[in-house]
Scaffold this active site. Structure first.
Site, PDB file in Angstrom:
ATOM      1  N   ASN A   2       0.395  52.323  40.671  1.00  0.00           N
ATOM      2  CA  ASN A   2       0.538  53.122  39.461  1.00  0.00           C
ATOM      3  C   ASN A   2       1.814  52.764  38.703  1.00  0.00           C
ATOM      4  OD1 ASN A   2      -0.219  55.541  37.773  1.00  0.00           O
ATOM      5  ND2 ASN A   2       1.805  56.215  38.463  1.00  0.00           N
ATOM      6  N   GLU A   3       1.654  52.215  37.514  1.00  0.00           N
ATOM      7  CA  GLU A   3       2.746  52.047  36.553  1.00  0.00           C
ATOM      8  C   GLU A   3       3.897  51.143  36.980  1.00  0.00           C
ATOM      9  OE1 GLU A   3       3.985  55.943  35.301  1.00  0.00           O
ATOM     10  OE2 GLU A   3       2.219  56.197  34.065  1.00  0.00           O
ATOM     11  N   ASN A  46      -2.525  54.466  31.585  1.00  0.00           N
ATOM     12  CA  ASN A  46      -1.902  55.783  31.417  1.00  0.00           C
ATOM     13  C   ASN A  46      -1.216  55.803  30.066  1.00  0.00           C
ATOM     14  OD1 ASN A  46      -2.633  56.204  34.055  1.00  0.00           O
ATOM     15  ND2 ASN A  46      -0.550  56.277  34.869  1.00  0.00           N
ATOM     16  N   GLU A  72      -4.648  58.344  33.134  1.00  0.00           N
ATOM     17  CA  GLU A  72      -3.800  59.512  32.869  1.00  0.00           C
ATOM     18  C   GLU A  72      -3.643  59.696  31.370  1.00  0.00           C
ATOM     19  OE1 GLU A  72       0.143  59.713  34.639  1.00  0.00           O
ATOM     20  OE2 GLU A  72      -0.618  58.926  36.535  1.00  0.00           O
ATOM     21  N   TYR A  79       0.672  58.452  27.115  1.00  0.00           N
ATOM     22  CA  TYR A  79       1.145  59.784  26.744  1.00  0.00           C
ATOM     23  C   TYR A  79       1.538  59.892  25.286  1.00  0.00           C
ATOM     24  CZ  TYR A  79       0.903  61.175  31.584  1.00  0.00           C
ATOM     25  OH  TYR A  79       0.439  61.480  32.833  1.00  0.00           O
ATOM     26  N   GLN A 133       3.784  64.538  44.395  1.00  0.00           N
ATOM     27  CA  GLN A 133       3.892  65.610  43.412  1.00  0.00           C
ATOM     28  C   GLN A 133       3.144  66.880  43.806  1.00  0.00           C
ATOM     29  OE1 GLN A 133       2.921  62.605  40.134  1.00  0.00           O
ATOM     30  NE2 GLN A 133       4.267  63.987  39.043  1.00  0.00           N
ATOM     31  N   ARG A 160      -8.700  61.712  40.707  1.00  0.00           N
ATOM     32  CA  ARG A 160      -7.795  60.648  41.120  1.00  0.00           C
ATOM     33  C   ARG A 160      -6.616  61.252  41.884  1.00  0.00           C
ATOM     34  NH1 ARG A 160      -3.304  57.948  37.563  1.00  0.00           N
ATOM     35  NH2 ARG A 160      -2.605  56.363  39.034  1.00  0.00           N
ATOM     36  N   HIS A 178       1.625  55.423  44.471  1.00  0.00           N
ATOM     37  CA  HIS A 178       2.111  56.236  43.358  1.00  0.00           C
ATOM     38  C   HIS A 178       3.560  56.628  43.681  1.00  0.00           C
ATOM     39  CE1 HIS A 178       0.659  58.789  39.785  1.00  0.00           C
ATOM     40  NE2 HIS A 178       1.963  59.009  39.869  1.00  0.00           N
ATOM     41  N   HIS A 222      16.548  64.911  48.849  1.00  0.00           N
ATOM     42  CA  HIS A 222      17.332  65.550  49.916  1.00  0.00           C
ATOM     43  C   HIS A 222      18.799  65.142  49.890  1.00  0.00           C
ATOM     44  CE1 HIS A 222      13.358  66.075  52.345  1.00  0.00           C
ATOM     45  NE2 HIS A 222      13.524  67.002  51.421  1.00  0.00           N
TER      46      HIS A 222
END
Ligand code: GBH
Length: 507
Positions: free
Chosen positions: A190-191, A331, A400, A333, A43, A101, A146, A63
């Site tokens: 991650n996740e 994490n 997060e 949200y 990212q 992180r 990640h 791509h």
């Protein structure tokens, strides 16, 4: 700063959702509580094919199928942190955070995917980053995975191939060997939910495999075993020498019943989504939630399968996975409303994870003014409370939490979000939750996966039209800095405070 403390503290408890009113109170975080920021390699880094890095699944997706990304963009340059990492660290110093992180790009250090060849330029990049952070007393928290699987490994099935357990463990070993002397916080993966459910059971993430009701369950089992393998390796071979902590990071939305009739639907949603990963690691059973096993086995049978599509753990695997995390990386949200009625029966493709779960979902708020995250702080409190009660109060790092906006430096909605969620987290801490760290997602705007650069999560805004990807502090950066500096949340916060940001002495 002197401040009159007006003491008005009313606690209402409606429907299990506490509504805490604090007026002009100053709430302190526990002694030693850690604040940080987060980013991930794809990212932010850019330099997608520079200095020996090879293709990963996000390079490949962006791509070959650019139209899959909302603005047809990619992470080829992103925030160019590969070249601008010193500016990133300057921002961490401006904020005064205790840790940051970030993640390691697998193909940047292992261009063949395997440990037979180590790319020195890639290693140098991470060494420079780590050393520069440590120079200013900023602790690195490193995520191994990640979401950037080497494309070569994807061609061999990626997370559906059980050999991934060794492929991942080898990558982890290389990272522990190279950086373990200085990195004390390791996030293995991650996740799992986003990787497996969104990437293998749906088209929301690379590799967009979308083999519904089958591939996500194969992926999940391999992923939990890969995580546990890396955990035990560290435990056995590195812990006594390096004294770090190793843990998995899971994402958890909170699912709330739409009305009192739908408690069952909400409970099952929480069981199927985040408890799917927490249960095997943090519960005494060491296995998937019982409701999940039962429902998927029954559905599979009904559908004509000869065995459950949920791949069960053997007794040895249960022992291996159980307890394989020094803390829970979380994490969070937002919150979603759920319901169950007749219409839900025909709502989803069959087989699929959503059909297995079998609930309808609705958002809590109207997302007026855009942005993808609903601001629902009480959902965070409910989640933290439930985890404390269900899993024997494990130590938690919030790895997060954050809010997205469109471009602009005056981000009052983000400020409101952070303050509300931090206050909800304090409610849970005061009731006994063992939460030790909090991480704001994100340090700066970055490539938001299939949303491209259209959703911005940064405390700092990034100007994608400038060649040096100019980073500018938002209002939320100033507010976060004050929270970190004082170790308190000022309930008397004056929203007009918006001051230029600079590095304080001693940072
Ligand atoms: C995390 O993904 C990722 O680790 C990170 O890379 C990503 O940039 C970040 O979150 C922001 O998305 O669905 O109602 O909760 C977690 C998946 C999916 C969480 C979109 C936020 C939006 C609102 N994200 N979700 S909601």
């Amino acid at each position: 700063m002197l401040r009159v403390l007006i003491f008005i503290f009313i606690v209402n408890n409606i429907n299990g959702q506490p509504d805490h009113h604090y007026e002009c109170d100053v709430r302190a975080f526990p002694e030693g509580f850690l604040f940080g920021t987060a980013t991930s390699s794809y990212q932010t880094e850019g330099a997608w094919n520079k200095s020996g890095k090879t293709e990963n699944i996000w390079d490949h997706l962006t791509h070959t199928q650019p139209y899959e990304i909302l603005d047809h963009s990619n992470g080829d340059v992103a925030d160019d942190s590969y070249h601008l990492y010193k500016r990133d660290i300057e921002m961490m110093r401006e904020l005064g955070v205790h840790f940051h992180r970030f993640s390691i790009s697998w193909t940047r250090i292992l261009p063949t995917s395997f440990p037979d060849e180590i790319n020195q330029d890639g290693v140098d990049y991470y060494n420079n980053l780590i050393n520069e952070m440590l120079k200013y007393g900023i602790e690195p928290m490193v995520t191994l995975y990640h979401w950037e699987l080497p494309q070569k490994l994807q061609l061999m099935g990626g997370w559906t191939n059980p050999n991934i357990i060794n492929w991942f463990a080898d990558f982890a070993r290389v990272a522990f060997e190279l950086f373990g002397d200085r990195v004390k916080y390791w996030v293995t993966i991650n996740e799992p939910y986003q990787i497996c459910n969104e990437g293998y059971g749906d088209r929301n993430m690379a590799p967009m495999l979308n083999v519904k009701g089958v591939a996500e369950y194969i992926c999940t089992k391999n992923l939990l075993l890969a995580h546990a393998t890396a955990y035990h390796m560290y435990d056995r071979e590195y812990r006594s020498k390096y004294k770090g902590v190793v843990f998995i990071t899971c994402s958890a939305s909170w699912y709330e019943p739409e009305s009192q009739d739908h408690y069952g639907a909400a409970w099952e949603s929480n069981q199927f989504t985040w408890a799917q990963h927490l249960h095997p690691i943090f519960s005494h059973t060491g296995d998937y939630p019982r409701i999940m096993k039962e429902k998927i086995a029954a559905k599979s049978k009904e559908q004509g399968f000869f065995r459950s599509r949920l791949i069960e753990f053997t007794p040895e695997e249960i022992k291996f996975v159980k307890g394989s995390s020094d803390a829970l990386g979380l994490n969070h949200y937002s919150t979603t409303l759920v319901y169950k009625n007749e219409s839900v029966k025909h709502m989803y493709e069959s087989p699929s994870f959503m059909d297995d779960l079998g609930v309808g979902m609705a958002s809590v708020n109207d997302r007026q003014g855009g942005g993808m995250v609903d601001d629902v702080p009480w959902g965070f409190y409910n989640l933290l409370t439930t985890i404390r009660e269900e899993y024997g109060n494990p130590p938690i790092y919030i790895t997060e939490n954050g809010f997205s906006t469109k471009a602009g430096l005056v981000d009052d909605d983000r400020v409101t979000y952070y303050r509300g969620y931090l206050s909800a987290m304090l409610d849970a801490i005061e009731e006994g939750s063992d939460i030790q760290a909090y991480t704001a997602w994100s340090l700066m705007d970055n490539f938001e996966w299939k949303m491209g650069y259209t959703e911005r999560f940064g405390l700092y805004e990034v100007d994608y039209n400038s060649s040096d990807r100019t980073r500018t502090a938002r209002k939320s950066a100033y507010v976060y800095k004050e929270i970190v500096r004082t170790g308190t949340l000022d309930m008397c916060y004056a929203p007009d405070l918006f001051m230029p940001i600079s590095i304080d002495e001693g940072h």
